[in-house]
Design a protein around this motif. Structure first.
Motif, PDB file in Angstrom:
ATOM      1  N   LEU A  62     -58.994 -85.040 -20.563  1.00 24.73           N
ATOM      2  CA  LEU A  62     -58.639 -83.608 -20.501  1.00 24.73           C
ATOM      3  C   LEU A  62     -57.730 -83.195 -21.654  1.00 24.73           C
ATOM      4  O   LEU A  62     -57.279 -82.055 -21.700  1.00 24.73           O
ATOM      5  N   GLY A  63     -57.411 -84.117 -22.553  1.00 21.82           N
ATOM      6  CA  GLY A  63     -56.474 -83.810 -23.637  1.00 21.82           C
ATOM      7  C   GLY A  63     -55.037 -83.874 -23.142  1.00 21.82           C
ATOM      8  O   GLY A  63     -54.773 -83.950 -21.941  1.00 21.82           O
ATOM      9  N   ASN A  64     -54.099 -83.859 -24.097  1.00 15.24           N
ATOM     10  CA  ASN A  64     -52.678 -83.905 -23.732  1.00 15.24           C
ATOM     11  C   ASN A  64     -52.278 -82.680 -22.925  1.00 15.24           C
ATOM     12  O   ASN A  64     -52.810 -81.587 -23.138  1.00 15.24           O
ATOM     13  N   ALA A  65     -51.326 -82.879 -22.036  1.00 16.47           N
ATOM     14  CA  ALA A  65     -50.739 -81.749 -21.302  1.00 16.47           C
ATOM     15  C   ALA A  65     -49.574 -81.220 -22.132  1.00 16.47           C
ATOM     16  O   ALA A  65     -48.781 -82.005 -22.656  1.00 16.47           O
ATOM     17  N   ASP A  66     -49.482 -79.897 -22.278  1.00 18.05           N
ATOM     18  CA  ASP A  66     -48.359 -79.360 -23.063  1.00 18.05           C
ATOM     19  C   ASP A  66     -47.168 -79.023 -22.157  1.00 18.05           C
ATOM     20  O   ASP A  66     -47.219 -79.215 -20.931  1.00 18.05           O
ATOM     21  N   ALA A  67     -46.097 -78.509 -22.779  1.00 20.23           N
ATOM     22  CA  ALA A  67     -44.841 -78.276 -22.037  1.00 20.23           C
ATOM     23  C   ALA A  67     -45.024 -77.227 -20.938  1.00 20.23           C
ATOM     24  O   ALA A  67     -44.475 -77.367 -19.836  1.00 20.23           O
ATOM     25  N   THR A  68     -45.817 -76.194 -21.228  1.00 16.59           N
ATOM     26  CA  THR A  68     -46.020 -75.145 -20.214  1.00 16.59           C
ATOM     27  C   THR A  68     -46.784 -75.713 -19.017  1.00 16.59           C
ATOM     28  O   THR A  68     -46.461 -75.420 -17.858  1.00 16.59           O
ATOM     29  N   TRP A 102     -36.961 -75.672 -20.680  1.00 18.42           N
ATOM     30  CA  TRP A 102     -36.969 -74.240 -21.013  1.00 18.42           C
ATOM     31  C   TRP A 102     -38.148 -73.562 -20.306  1.00 18.42           C
ATOM     32  O   TRP A 102     -38.011 -72.519 -19.671  1.00 18.42           O
ATOM     33  N   LYS A 103     -39.307 -74.204 -20.409  1.00 22.55           N
ATOM     34  CA  LYS A 103     -40.532 -73.635 -19.797  1.00 22.55           C
ATOM     35  C   LYS A 103     -40.408 -73.654 -18.268  1.00 22.55           C
ATOM     36  O   LYS A 103     -40.870 -72.739 -17.601  1.00 22.55           O
ATOM     37  N   VAL A 104     -39.794 -74.712 -17.748  1.00 25.49           N
ATOM     38  CA  VAL A 104     -39.628 -74.803 -16.286  1.00 25.49           C
ATOM     39  C   VAL A 104     -38.724 -73.666 -15.815  1.00 25.49           C
ATOM     40  O   VAL A 104     -39.028 -72.994 -14.819  1.00 25.49           O
ATOM     41  N   CYS A 140     -46.738 -78.768 -18.067  1.00 27.51           N
ATOM     42  CA  CYS A 140     -45.796 -79.636 -17.352  1.00 27.51           C
ATOM     43  C   CYS A 140     -44.929 -78.784 -16.418  1.00 27.51           C
ATOM     44  O   CYS A 140     -44.693 -79.143 -15.256  1.00 27.51           O
ATOM     45  N   ALA A 141     -44.486 -77.644 -16.946  1.00 30.11           N
ATOM     46  CA  ALA A 141     -43.665 -76.733 -16.127  1.00 30.11           C
ATOM     47  C   ALA A 141     -44.451 -76.269 -14.894  1.00 30.11           C
ATOM     48  O   ALA A 141     -43.907 -76.202 -13.788  1.00 30.11           O
ATOM     49  N   GLN A 167     -45.179 -87.390 -18.224  1.00 33.07           N
ATOM     50  CA  GLN A 167     -45.763 -86.333 -19.059  1.00 33.07           C
ATOM     51  C   GLN A 167     -46.379 -86.900 -20.341  1.00 33.07           C
ATOM     52  O   GLN A 167     -45.901 -87.898 -20.886  1.00 33.07           O
ATOM     53  N   SER A 168     -47.429 -86.252 -20.827  1.00 31.87           N
ATOM     54  CA  SER A 168     -48.019 -86.576 -22.141  1.00 31.87           C
ATOM     55  C   SER A 168     -46.957 -86.439 -23.223  1.00 31.87           C
ATOM     56  O   SER A 168     -46.013 -85.665 -23.055  1.00 31.87           O
TER      57      SER A 168
END
Ligand SMILES: NC(=O)c1ccc[n+]([C@@H]2O[C@H](COP(=O)([O-])OP(=O)(O)OC[C@H]3O[C@@H](n4cnc5c(N)ncnc54)[C@H](O)[C@@H]3O)[C@@H](O)[C@H]2O)c1
Length: 275
Positions: free
Chosen positions: A221-227, A24-26, A229-230, A194-195
Protein backbone atom coordinates in the motif's frame (compact mmCIF):
# COMPACT_ATOMS: atom_id res chain seq x y z
CA UNK A 1 -13.85 15.55 7.44
CA UNK A 2 -15.08 15.55 11.02
CA UNK A 3 -16.97 12.54 12.34
CA UNK A 4 -16.83 14.04 15.85
CA UNK A 5 -15.05 10.87 16.94
CA UNK A 6 -13.50 12.68 19.93
CA UNK A 7 -16.42 14.93 20.83
CA UNK A 8 -16.26 15.84 24.53
CA UNK A 9 -12.86 14.19 24.99
CA UNK A 10 -9.79 15.85 26.48
CA UNK A 11 -6.20 14.94 25.74
CA UNK A 12 -2.50 15.70 26.09
CA UNK A 13 -0.26 15.67 23.03
CA UNK A 14 3.50 15.32 23.52
CA UNK A 15 6.06 15.98 20.78
CA UNK A 16 4.82 18.61 18.31
CA UNK A 17 7.96 20.48 17.26
CA UNK A 18 7.05 21.81 13.82
CA UNK A 19 4.56 21.25 11.03
CA UNK A 20 6.30 18.03 9.97
CA UNK A 21 5.94 16.37 13.40
CA UNK A 22 3.54 13.45 13.58
CA UNK A 23 2.24 14.93 16.87
CA UNK A 24 1.39 18.16 15.03
CA UNK A 25 -0.98 16.29 12.70
CA UNK A 26 -2.47 14.36 15.63
CA UNK A 27 -3.16 17.62 17.51
CA UNK A 28 -4.85 19.21 14.49
CA UNK A 29 -6.96 16.16 13.77
CA UNK A 30 -7.94 15.57 17.41
CA UNK A 31 -9.31 19.10 17.62
CA UNK A 32 -11.03 18.72 14.24
CA UNK A 33 -12.69 15.59 15.66
CA UNK A 34 -14.06 17.53 18.64
CA UNK A 35 -11.37 17.14 21.33
CA UNK A 36 -9.91 19.76 23.65
CA UNK A 37 -6.17 19.38 24.12
CA UNK A 38 -3.09 20.54 25.99
CA UNK A 39 0.18 20.57 24.05
CA UNK A 40 3.53 19.86 25.65
CA UNK A 41 7.21 19.71 24.76
CA UNK A 42 10.56 20.54 26.37
CA UNK A 43 11.23 24.23 27.07
CA UNK A 44 14.01 24.25 24.45
CA UNK A 45 11.77 22.67 21.77
CA UNK A 46 9.05 25.18 22.60
CA UNK A 47 11.57 27.99 22.10
CA UNK A 48 13.14 26.57 18.93
CA UNK A 49 10.02 25.08 17.33
CA UNK A 50 6.67 26.37 16.15
CA UNK A 51 4.35 24.94 18.82
CA UNK A 52 2.86 28.37 19.61
CA UNK A 53 1.41 28.53 16.09
CA UNK A 54 -0.17 25.12 16.61
CA UNK A 55 -1.53 26.17 20.01
CA UNK A 56 -3.22 29.17 18.45
CA UNK A 57 -4.71 27.06 15.67
CA UNK A 58 -5.95 24.42 18.12
CA UNK A 59 -7.04 26.87 20.78
CA UNK A 60 -4.82 24.94 23.18
CA UNK A 61 -2.56 25.76 26.11
CA UNK A 62 1.11 24.77 26.05
CA UNK A 63 2.53 23.34 29.28
CA UNK A 64 6.30 22.74 29.14
CA UNK A 65 7.60 19.37 30.39
CA UNK A 66 10.74 17.35 29.92
CA UNK A 67 9.32 13.83 29.67
CA UNK A 68 12.34 12.42 31.53
CA UNK A 69 11.54 14.58 34.56
CA UNK A 70 8.90 13.16 36.91
CA UNK A 71 8.18 16.51 38.60
CA UNK A 72 7.59 18.14 35.22
CA UNK A 73 5.19 15.33 34.30
CA UNK A 74 3.25 15.58 37.56
CA UNK A 75 2.96 19.32 37.04
CA UNK A 76 1.82 18.72 33.45
CA UNK A 77 -0.99 16.35 34.46
CA UNK A 78 -2.10 18.56 37.37
CA UNK A 79 -2.14 21.71 35.21
CA UNK A 80 -3.84 19.93 32.30
CA UNK A 81 -6.67 18.75 34.56
CA UNK A 82 -7.11 22.35 35.77
CA UNK A 83 -7.04 23.80 32.25
CA UNK A 84 -9.31 21.17 30.74
CA UNK A 85 -11.66 21.03 33.73
CA UNK A 86 -11.20 17.34 34.53
CA UNK A 87 -9.29 14.15 33.82
CA UNK A 88 -8.00 13.43 30.33
CA UNK A 89 -9.25 10.74 27.95
CA UNK A 90 -6.20 10.33 25.75
CA UNK A 91 -2.44 10.89 25.69
CA UNK A 92 -0.06 10.79 22.73
CA UNK A 93 3.62 10.03 23.45
CA UNK A 94 5.47 11.12 20.30
CA UNK A 95 9.00 11.48 21.64
CA UNK A 96 12.33 10.28 20.39
CA UNK A 97 15.98 11.23 20.59
CA UNK A 98 19.18 9.29 19.91
CA UNK A 99 22.50 11.09 20.45
CA UNK A 100 24.53 8.11 19.14
CA UNK A 101 22.58 8.28 15.86
CA UNK A 102 23.00 12.03 15.72
CA UNK A 103 26.78 11.80 16.31
CA UNK A 104 27.23 8.94 13.83
CA UNK A 105 28.48 6.40 16.44
CA UNK A 106 27.99 2.89 15.07
CA UNK A 107 26.20 0.19 17.12
CA UNK A 108 29.51 -1.53 17.93
CA UNK A 109 31.03 1.73 19.12
CA UNK A 110 28.31 3.21 21.32
CA UNK A 111 28.83 5.98 23.82
CA UNK A 112 27.04 4.56 26.87
CA UNK A 113 26.07 7.94 28.31
CA UNK A 114 24.33 8.62 25.01
CA UNK A 115 22.71 5.18 25.12
CA UNK A 116 21.31 5.96 28.59
CA UNK A 117 19.95 9.24 27.24
CA UNK A 118 18.37 7.45 24.28
CA UNK A 119 16.66 4.92 26.54
CA UNK A 120 15.55 7.55 29.04
CA UNK A 121 14.08 9.97 26.48
CA UNK A 122 12.69 7.48 23.97
CA UNK A 123 11.46 4.63 26.21
CA UNK A 124 11.62 5.16 30.00
CA UNK A 125 9.86 8.52 29.56
CA UNK A 126 6.80 6.48 28.54
CA UNK A 127 6.88 4.64 31.86
CA UNK A 128 7.28 7.98 33.65
CA UNK A 129 4.29 9.45 31.80
CA UNK A 130 2.12 6.44 32.68
CA UNK A 131 3.25 6.27 36.30
CA UNK A 132 2.68 10.02 36.85
CA UNK A 133 -0.77 9.78 35.23
CA UNK A 134 -1.76 6.76 37.30
CA UNK A 135 -0.53 8.22 40.61
CA UNK A 136 -2.55 11.38 39.99
CA UNK A 137 -5.47 9.37 38.64
CA UNK A 138 -5.37 11.74 35.65
CA UNK A 139 -6.88 9.47 32.97
CA UNK A 140 -10.60 8.64 32.77
CA UNK A 141 -11.82 5.02 32.65
CA UNK A 142 -11.62 3.69 29.09
CA UNK A 143 -9.00 6.31 28.33
CA UNK A 144 -6.39 5.60 25.67
CA UNK A 145 -2.63 6.14 25.57
CA UNK A 146 -0.64 5.76 22.34
CA UNK A 147 3.13 5.88 21.74
CA UNK A 148 4.88 5.83 18.38
CA UNK A 149 7.41 3.17 17.47
CA UNK A 150 9.23 1.61 14.51
CA UNK A 151 9.64 -1.91 13.08
CA UNK A 152 13.37 -1.86 13.97
CA UNK A 153 12.18 -3.12 17.38
CA UNK A 154 11.42 -6.49 15.71
CA UNK A 155 13.73 -6.57 12.67
CA UNK A 156 17.24 -5.23 12.39
CA UNK A 157 17.26 -2.16 10.18
CA UNK A 158 20.54 -0.77 8.87
CA UNK A 159 21.60 2.44 10.70
CA UNK A 160 18.67 2.50 13.16
CA UNK A 161 21.27 1.79 15.82
CA UNK A 162 20.45 1.95 19.57
CA UNK A 163 17.06 3.48 18.80
CA UNK A 164 15.99 -0.12 17.99
CA UNK A 165 16.70 -1.08 21.62
CA UNK A 166 14.75 1.94 22.85
CA UNK A 167 11.76 1.00 20.68
CA UNK A 168 11.85 -2.63 21.89
CA UNK A 169 11.74 -1.33 25.47
CA UNK A 170 8.95 1.13 24.65
CA UNK A 171 6.83 -1.73 23.27
CA UNK A 172 7.57 -3.85 26.33
CA UNK A 173 6.51 -1.03 28.70
CA UNK A 174 3.28 -0.83 26.68
CA UNK A 175 2.48 -4.46 27.53
CA UNK A 176 3.69 -4.39 31.15
CA UNK A 177 1.88 -1.15 32.06
CA UNK A 178 -1.06 -2.00 29.82
CA UNK A 179 -1.84 -4.99 32.02
CA UNK A 180 -1.83 -3.00 35.26
CA UNK A 181 -3.57 0.13 33.96
CA UNK A 182 -6.16 -1.97 32.14
CA UNK A 183 -6.89 -4.20 35.13
CA UNK A 184 -7.16 -1.34 37.62
CA UNK A 185 -8.51 1.60 35.64
CA UNK A 186 -9.66 0.29 32.24
CA UNK A 187 -7.04 2.47 30.54
CA UNK A 188 -5.72 1.04 27.29
CA UNK A 189 -2.13 1.41 26.08
CA UNK A 190 -0.84 0.70 22.57
CA UNK A 191 2.01 1.54 20.24
CA UNK A 192 1.65 2.40 16.56
CA UNK A 193 4.56 1.20 14.46
CA UNK A 194 4.76 3.84 11.74
CA UNK A 195 6.40 3.84 8.28
CA UNK A 196 9.51 5.99 7.90
CA UNK A 197 8.19 9.55 7.72
CA UNK A 198 9.93 12.80 6.81
CA UNK A 199 10.22 14.71 10.12
CA UNK A 200 13.04 16.29 12.12
CA UNK A 201 13.63 13.11 14.18
CA UNK A 202 13.23 10.77 11.17
CA UNK A 203 15.69 12.67 9.02
CA UNK A 204 18.40 12.09 11.67
CA UNK A 205 18.70 8.44 10.52
CA UNK A 206 21.60 8.03 8.04
CA UNK A 207 20.43 7.22 4.50
CA UNK A 208 16.84 8.10 5.47
CA UNK A 209 15.76 9.04 1.93
CA UNK A 210 16.88 5.61 0.65
CA UNK A 211 15.09 3.91 3.55
CA UNK A 212 11.89 5.72 2.62
CA UNK A 213 12.29 4.66 -1.01
CA UNK A 214 13.02 1.04 -0.05
CA UNK A 215 10.05 0.73 2.27
CA UNK A 216 7.79 2.44 -0.28
CA UNK A 217 8.80 -0.23 -2.85
CA UNK A 218 8.34 -3.02 -0.32
CA UNK A 219 4.92 -2.00 0.97
CA UNK A 220 1.91 -3.11 -1.08
CA UNK A 221 0.00 0.00 0.00
CA UNK A 222 3.05 2.29 0.05
CA UNK A 223 4.38 4.18 3.07
CA UNK A 224 1.92 5.72 5.49
CA UNK A 225 2.44 9.47 5.89
CA UNK A 226 2.15 11.61 9.04
CA UNK A 227 -1.48 12.58 8.40
CA UNK A 228 -2.47 8.93 7.93
CA UNK A 229 -0.65 8.09 11.17
CA UNK A 230 -2.66 10.81 12.91
CA UNK A 231 -5.87 9.32 11.52
CA UNK A 232 -4.95 5.94 13.01
CA UNK A 233 -4.18 7.59 16.37
CA UNK A 234 -7.64 9.18 16.37
CA UNK A 235 -9.32 5.79 15.95
CA UNK A 236 -7.37 4.51 18.95
CA UNK A 237 -8.40 7.51 21.04
CA UNK A 238 -12.03 7.04 20.03
CA UNK A 239 -14.61 4.77 21.68
CA UNK A 240 -14.56 2.50 18.61
CA UNK A 241 -11.44 0.66 19.83
CA UNK A 242 -12.24 0.18 23.52
CA UNK A 243 -10.97 -3.37 23.83
CA UNK A 244 -7.67 -2.85 21.99
CA UNK A 245 -4.79 -2.76 24.45
CA UNK A 246 -1.18 -3.90 25.00
CA UNK A 247 -0.71 -4.11 21.22
CA UNK A 248 1.97 -3.02 18.80
CA UNK A 249 -0.08 -2.02 15.77
CA UNK A 250 1.69 -1.78 12.43
CA UNK A 251 0.75 1.22 10.34
CA UNK A 252 3.12 0.73 7.45
CA UNK A 253 1.24 -0.17 4.27
CA UNK A 254 2.07 -3.86 4.83
CA UNK A 255 5.87 -3.45 5.04
CA UNK A 256 6.29 -5.52 8.22
CA UNK A 257 4.71 -8.61 6.63
CA UNK A 258 6.81 -8.50 3.45
CA UNK A 259 10.04 -10.36 2.68
CA UNK A 260 10.63 -9.17 -0.88
CA UNK A 261 8.40 -7.35 -3.34
CA UNK A 262 8.43 -7.17 -7.13
CA UNK A 263 9.15 -3.42 -7.06
CA UNK A 264 12.09 -3.77 -4.66
CA UNK A 265 13.48 -6.79 -6.56
CA UNK A 266 13.30 -4.90 -9.87
CA UNK A 267 15.33 -2.06 -8.37
CA UNK A 268 17.82 -4.47 -6.79
CA UNK A 269 18.31 -6.24 -10.17
CA UNK A 270 19.15 -2.92 -11.82
CA UNK A 271 22.28 -2.66 -9.66
CA UNK A 272 23.53 -5.95 -11.26
CA UNK A 273 22.88 -4.82 -14.81
CA UNK A 274 24.93 -1.66 -14.12
CA UNK A 275 27.99 -3.71 -12.98
N1 LIG B 1 9.69 9.92 11.48
C1 LIG B 1 9.75 8.59 11.36
O1 LIG B 1 10.24 8.04 10.38
C2 LIG B 1 9.17 7.74 12.46
C3 LIG B 1 8.84 6.39 12.18
C4 LIG B 1 8.34 5.60 13.22
C5 LIG B 1 8.20 6.14 14.50
N2 LIG B 1 8.54 7.46 14.72
C6 LIG B 1 8.42 7.99 16.08
O2 LIG B 1 7.48 9.05 16.09
C7 LIG B 1 7.75 9.86 17.24
C8 LIG B 1 7.70 11.32 16.83
O3 LIG B 1 8.76 11.68 16.01
P1 LIG B 1 8.62 12.56 14.70
O4 LIG B 1 9.10 11.72 13.57
O5 LIG B 1 7.30 13.21 14.62
O6 LIG B 1 9.79 13.65 14.91
P2 LIG B 1 9.85 15.06 15.68
O7 LIG B 1 11.30 15.42 15.70
O8 LIG B 1 8.93 16.03 15.06
O9 LIG B 1 9.33 14.71 17.16
C9 LIG B 1 10.15 14.25 18.20
C10 LIG B 1 9.75 15.05 19.43
O10 LIG B 1 10.36 14.54 20.62
C11 LIG B 1 10.48 15.65 21.48
N3 LIG B 1 11.37 15.38 22.60
C12 LIG B 1 12.69 15.06 22.56
N4 LIG B 1 13.17 14.92 23.81
C13 LIG B 1 12.13 15.14 24.65
C14 LIG B 1 11.99 15.13 26.07
N5 LIG B 1 13.03 14.88 26.89
N6 LIG B 1 10.77 15.40 26.61
C15 LIG B 1 9.70 15.68 25.81
N7 LIG B 1 9.78 15.69 24.46
C16 LIG B 1 10.98 15.43 23.90
C17 LIG B 1 11.04 16.71 20.54
O11 LIG B 1 11.01 18.01 21.08
C18 LIG B 1 10.14 16.53 19.34
O12 LIG B 1 8.99 17.34 19.45
C19 LIG B 1 9.08 9.38 17.80
O13 LIG B 1 8.86 8.48 18.86
C20 LIG B 1 9.67 8.64 16.63
O14 LIG B 1 10.65 7.68 17.00
C21 LIG B 1 9.00 8.26 13.73
Amino acid sequence: MSYNLLKGKKGIVFGALNEMSIAWKVAELAVEQGAEIVLTNTPVSIRMGDIDQLAEKCNAHVVPADATNVEDLENLFTKSMELLGGKVDFVLHSIGMAPNVRKGNSYDNLNYEYLKKTLDVSAISFHKVLQAAKKLDAINEWGSVVALTYVAAQKTMYEYNDMADAKAMLESITRSFGYIYGREKRVRINTISQSPTVTTAGSGVKGFDKLIDFSERMSPLGNADATECAEYCITLFSDLTKKVTMQNLFHDGGFSSMGMSYRAMRQYNKSFSEE
